[in-house]
Design an enzyme around this catalytic site. Structure first.
Site, PDB file in Angstrom:
ATOM      1  N   HIS A  95       0.602   3.589  -5.971  1.00 44.29           N
ATOM      2  CA  HIS A  95       1.994   3.137  -6.047  1.00 44.29           C
ATOM      3  C   HIS A  95       2.340   2.730  -7.488  1.00 44.29           C
ATOM      4  CE1 HIS A  95       5.683   0.810  -4.973  1.00 44.29           C
ATOM      5  NE2 HIS A  95       5.744   1.700  -3.983  1.00 44.29           N
ATOM      6  N   ASP A 106      11.147   5.232  -0.459  1.00 46.41           N
ATOM      7  CA  ASP A 106       9.961   5.949  -0.925  1.00 46.41           C
ATOM      8  C   ASP A 106       8.815   5.873   0.069  1.00 46.41           C
ATOM      9  OD1 ASP A 106      10.044   3.187  -1.713  1.00 46.41           O
ATOM     10  OD2 ASP A 106       8.312   3.509  -3.001  1.00 46.41           O
ATOM     11  N   HIS A 107       9.047   5.200   1.206  1.00 46.51           N
ATOM     12  CA  HIS A 107       8.006   5.105   2.227  1.00 46.51           C
ATOM     13  C   HIS A 107       8.394   5.788   3.545  1.00 46.51           C
ATOM     14  CE1 HIS A 107       5.293   2.263   0.081  1.00 46.51           C
ATOM     15  NE2 HIS A 107       6.413   2.058  -0.592  1.00 46.51           N
ATOM     16  N   HIS A 160      11.945   0.815   2.737  1.00 41.14           N
ATOM     17  CA  HIS A 160      12.332   1.297   1.424  1.00 41.14           C
ATOM     18  C   HIS A 160      12.100   2.806   1.400  1.00 41.14           C
ATOM     19  CE1 HIS A 160      12.136  -2.826  -0.812  1.00 41.14           C
ATOM     20  NE2 HIS A 160      13.347  -2.550  -0.348  1.00 41.14           N
ATOM     21  N   ASP A 167       3.616  -2.185  -0.119  1.00 39.42           N
ATOM     22  CA  ASP A 167       4.289  -2.987  -1.136  1.00 39.42           C
ATOM     23  C   ASP A 167       4.195  -4.478  -0.823  1.00 39.42           C
ATOM     24  OD1 ASP A 167       4.922  -0.418  -1.738  1.00 39.42           O
ATOM     25  OD2 ASP A 167       7.059  -0.770  -2.029  1.00 39.42           O
ATOM     26  N   HIS A 183       7.521  -0.088   5.845  1.00 39.46           N
ATOM     27  CA  HIS A 183       8.798  -0.766   5.648  1.00 39.46           C
ATOM     28  C   HIS A 183       9.872   0.267   5.324  1.00 39.46           C
ATOM     29  CE1 HIS A 183       7.267  -0.362   1.562  1.00 39.46           C
ATOM     30  NE2 HIS A 183       8.422  -0.771   1.047  1.00 39.46           N
ATOM     31  N   HIS A 215       7.143  -8.848   0.738  1.00 31.37           N
ATOM     32  CA  HIS A 215       7.905  -7.942  -0.101  1.00 31.37           C
ATOM     33  C   HIS A 215       9.371  -8.356  -0.034  1.00 31.37           C
ATOM     34  CE1 HIS A 215       8.455  -4.495  -2.543  1.00 31.37           C
ATOM     35  NE2 HIS A 215       8.996  -3.706  -1.621  1.00 31.37           N
TER      36      HIS A 215
END
Length: 301
Positions: A268, A64-65, A62, A210, A60, A140
């Site tokens: 995570h 941090d990914h 976000h 997530d 996805h 999410h």
């Protein structure tokens, strides 16, 4: 098939943990799952040969990914990569990357092939001789997919040292298919059981990025050999987990138990926790074969 941990942290930067990134080794090539900021440095740190990288899976959008993706692509380009790289991810990822390349004046030496994932259904995104990859929906705050990576069972393996040096190449395929071979010239029969051994069985890795606790995903990941499931919070923060669409260690373990996974890895972790031992304690109350994601660790599947 191996699963290497590169990042165990969540969105807020942490000195002791890096953002999400994982490497799956299948035979002689690599799959990168998520690519948080600094992933290329972790690849260097653990001496992972990026020349073997064939597929990148992004769950996805976000940061941090995937914030490490443009840096990795730039470095691959400077290393004179020419082989096509396939990237599977959400709608809009290709636009983000192409805009970054455009305004940095970067021209890649290799072809990027983007494949848009469907966040609403169980979907096959890759299927070849040795590998199959499916996506499945996660719940999410934005569209997010999990990945089910299946290494197919292999054909029988030939014990070449038992065969004569002049053994016809055309007979190898027959042996791999489980057949006996009759050499008409010599009159000798090569029994399959004498010259081959059983190939490897099918192996499955389920990756749950997530997501809020959602037992509906169990139907997609039943009997996985290895399950990675996010575990951002401890049970004391269960309401916070629900509010932010994340999971607790106990919830991750519940998914592992319900889906009959063989092993569970949790990661995570929220930046509010300076140590992660309590995550494992809580997970093991539900699912004994639970393990902490620890950066650099490699799990054989």
């Amino acid at each position: 098939m191996e699963f290497r941990i590169l990042g165990t942290g969540s969105a807020t930067p942490q000195l002791q943990r890096n953002p999400s990134a994982f490497v799956v080794t299948v035979d002689n090539f690599l799959i990168l799952i998520d690519c948080g900021e600094g992933t290329q440095f972790r690849l260097l740190q653990y001496k992972i040969k990026v020349s073997r990288l064939r597929y990148i899976l992004i769950s996805h959008l976000h940061g941090d990914h995937y914030f490490g993706l443009i840096g990795l692509l730039s470095s691959l380009n400077m290393q004179r990569r020419t082989e096509q790289l396939d990237i599977f991810g959400p709608q809009g990822l290709d636009e983000i990357i192409y805009q970054q390349l455009k305004y940095s004046g970067s021209i890649l030496n290799f072809k990027l092939q983007f494949h848009v994932t469907n966040p609403n259904t169980f979907d096959e995104i890759l299927n070849n001789d040795c590998l199959k990859i499916n996506t499945f929906p996660l719940k999410h705050r934005i569209d997010c997919t999990g990945f089910l990576v299946t290494k197919k069972s292999s054909k029988r393996k030939i014990l070449a040292e038992k065969l004569p040096e002049n053994f016809p190449v055309t007979f190898f395929k027959m042996l791999k298919e489980g057949m006996d071979v009759q050499d008409e010239l010599s009159g000798k029969t090569y029994k399959n059981a004498d010259y081959t051994i059983e190939g490897s069985h099918e192996k499955q890795l389920a990756y749950c990025s997530d997501t809020i606790f959602d037992e509906s995903i169990v139907d997609y990941i039943k009997n996985a050999d290895l399950l990675y499931h996010e575990s951002t919070f401890l049970e004391e923060q269960a309401e916070r987990a629900k509010f932010t669409f994340h999971s607790t260690a106990i919830e991750a373990a519940t998914i592992a138990k319900t889906s009959n996974a063989k092993r569970l890895i949790i990661g995570h972790f929220s930046s509010r926790y300076k140590t992660s031992e309590h995550f494992l304690v809580e997970a093991k109350t539900v699912f004994e074969d639970s393990f902490l994601a620890q950066e650099g660790e490699n799990f054989i599947i």
